[in-house]
Design an enzyme around this catalytic site. Sequence first.
Site, PDB file in Angstrom:
ATOM      1  N   GLY A  13      -0.716   1.007  -3.892  1.00 28.65           N
ATOM      2  CA  GLY A  13      -2.043   0.570  -3.997  1.00 28.65           C
ATOM      3  C   GLY A  13      -2.918   1.597  -4.513  1.00 28.65           C
ATOM      4  O   GLY A  13      -2.888   2.729  -4.105  1.00 28.65           O
ATOM      5  N   ASP A 130      -4.898   3.585   4.240  1.00 27.23           N
ATOM      6  CA  ASP A 130      -4.309   3.184   5.480  1.00 27.23           C
ATOM      7  C   ASP A 130      -4.264   4.513   6.344  1.00 27.23           C
ATOM      8  O   ASP A 130      -4.399   4.267   7.599  1.00 27.23           O
ATOM      9  CB  ASP A 130      -3.221   2.782   5.452  1.00 27.23           C
ATOM     10  CG  ASP A 130      -3.083   1.433   4.526  1.00 27.23           C
ATOM     11  OD1 ASP A 130      -4.058   0.716   4.247  1.00 27.23           O
ATOM     12  OD2 ASP A 130      -1.939   1.058   4.183  1.00 27.23           O
ATOM     13  N   GLY A 173      -5.055  -1.826   6.599  1.00 25.36           N
ATOM     14  CA  GLY A 173      -4.256  -0.821   7.405  1.00 25.36           C
ATOM     15  C   GLY A 173      -2.998  -0.967   7.680  1.00 25.36           C
ATOM     16  O   GLY A 173      -2.109  -0.033   7.982  1.00 25.36           O
ATOM     17  N   HIS A 275      -9.466  -6.500  -0.395  1.00 28.48           N
ATOM     18  CA  HIS A 275      -9.460  -5.219  -1.684  1.00 28.48           C
ATOM     19  C   HIS A 275     -10.830  -4.554  -1.771  1.00 28.48           C
ATOM     20  O   HIS A 275     -11.101  -3.556  -2.491  1.00 28.48           O
ATOM     21  CB  HIS A 275      -8.820  -5.610  -2.946  1.00 28.48           C
ATOM     22  CG  HIS A 275      -7.280  -6.027  -2.732  1.00 28.48           C
ATOM     23  ND1 HIS A 275      -7.022  -7.189  -2.082  1.00 28.48           N
ATOM     24  CD2 HIS A 275      -6.232  -5.689  -2.840  1.00 28.48           C
ATOM     25  CE1 HIS A 275      -5.757  -7.391  -2.157  1.00 28.48           C
ATOM     26  NE2 HIS A 275      -5.106  -6.149  -2.626  1.00 28.48           N
TER      27      HIS A 275
HETATM   28  O1  F6P Z   1      -1.508   0.293   1.293  1.00 26.74           O
HETATM   29  C1  F6P Z   1      -2.843  -0.065   1.027  1.00 26.74           C
HETATM   30  C2  F6P Z   1      -2.983  -1.450   1.299  1.00 26.74           C
HETATM   31  O2  F6P Z   1      -4.404  -1.578   0.874  1.00 26.74           O
HETATM   32  C3  F6P Z   1      -2.829  -1.958   2.632  1.00 26.74           C
HETATM   33  O3  F6P Z   1      -4.100  -1.813   3.463  1.00 26.74           O
HETATM   34  C4  F6P Z   1      -2.627  -3.426   2.147  1.00 26.74           C
HETATM   35  O4  F6P Z   1      -1.753  -4.122   3.244  1.00 26.74           O
HETATM   36  C5  F6P Z   1      -1.930  -3.509   1.007  1.00 26.74           C
HETATM   37  O5  F6P Z   1      -2.304  -2.485   0.411  1.00 26.74           O
HETATM   38  C6  F6P Z   1      -2.274  -4.505   0.198  1.00 26.74           C
HETATM   39  O6  F6P Z   1      -1.512  -4.568  -1.152  1.00 26.74           O
HETATM   40  P1  F6P Z   1      -1.734  -5.267  -2.428  1.00 26.74           P
HETATM   41  O7  F6P Z   1      -2.793  -4.563  -3.126  1.00 26.74           O
HETATM   42  O8  F6P Z   1      -0.374  -5.318  -2.931  1.00 26.74           O
HETATM   43  O9  F6P Z   1      -2.357  -6.629  -1.928  1.00 26.74           O
END
Ligand code: F6P
Length: 345
Positions: A13, A130, A173, A275
């Site tokens: 991410g 996180d 998180g 996000h």
């Molecule tokens: O690991 C970072 C994070 O933002 C987590 O907090 C969250 O669960 C995940 O990535 C979300 O992922 P994506 O961007 O694939 O929706």
Amino acid sequence: MTTKRIGILTGGGDCPGLNAVIRALVRRAIDFENYEMLGIRYGWRGLLDGDTIPLTRDMMRGILHRGGTILGTSRTNLYKDATTEKKAKATLSKLGLHAIVAIGGEDTLGVAKRLTDDGYRIVGVPKTIDNDLKGTDATFGFDTAVQIATEALDRLHTTAESHDRVLVCEVMGRHSGWIATYAGIAGGADAILVPEYPINLDDICDIIRRRHDMGIRFSIICVAEGAKLKGGDEVLSSERRDEFGHVTLGGIGEVLAKQIEQKTGYSTRVTVLGHIQRGGTPTAYDRVLATRYGVAAMNAIHANRFGVMVALKGNDIVEVPLAQVAGGTRTIDPELYQVAKIFWG
Ligand code: F6P
């Protein structure tokens, strides 16, 4: 002096501060004179597609404060099957890389560890909002996410108070409650739910009722996306798994808000920050930490130290073996959680 080609990639991410690391690597490399910096685009996927871009000093101008990553990112697992692994390794020999800097979290650095075991020269840089990575006291991006979540809690306070409402705020998180705990303390949450310490719905409702009985007719509940109620399960927004086997968390806020309203009869609303916590400009703290990590990673390469991740220990930047980092998450500090609890209700 022969020029050594260094690949840089950002995986997993995105996270505020990625560009600050890239800039620091490129700028530090110039001090040493014999390096050519190559961006590998979209994380490990760039090695499958042979998608690379030369990184020049000029390209580093104006990116320190920019969120996201100029290289793009993805959650690609080079070891997901033999064909993928073979393809990546073929690109690696074609590119003639002396070393790779992998900027990422548990998954990206897990691949880095395996490549190290297979004889490649890799240096890792710890990234994730996180803050759940083993081997370091802090990952860059976390401070920014906490800042954003805290501001959200401040804003939710005023509207909750105006309407005599309970407001539930769901933060990211993954399987750890670092963001929820820090933002919950900073934002004065009346209860904080984290994956590490499941609690009863009745206990949360009691906290809210007690406030009402004291004449404080609003409450703020901060909940980590990976939190679960005692005896309950994690709430998923999708069962679909990524290449590392992760499901998508999300929805506990909604579940909780409904149950609080049902049990207490108080008007309850939910806000899912999502996000927003990952986007936009990094805080000064994250810019400095990311810069220190980038410089330290380039120093490690120049000193021929590989198979390590640069890390924060206290206030010092150190190097830890990648083997210490991969597998498992760093859960929240129990003492910090106890501090947070003092202010509940
Ligand atoms: O690991 C970072 C994070 O933002 C987590 O907090 C969250 O669960 C995940 O990535 C979300 O992922 P994506 O961007 O694939 O929706």
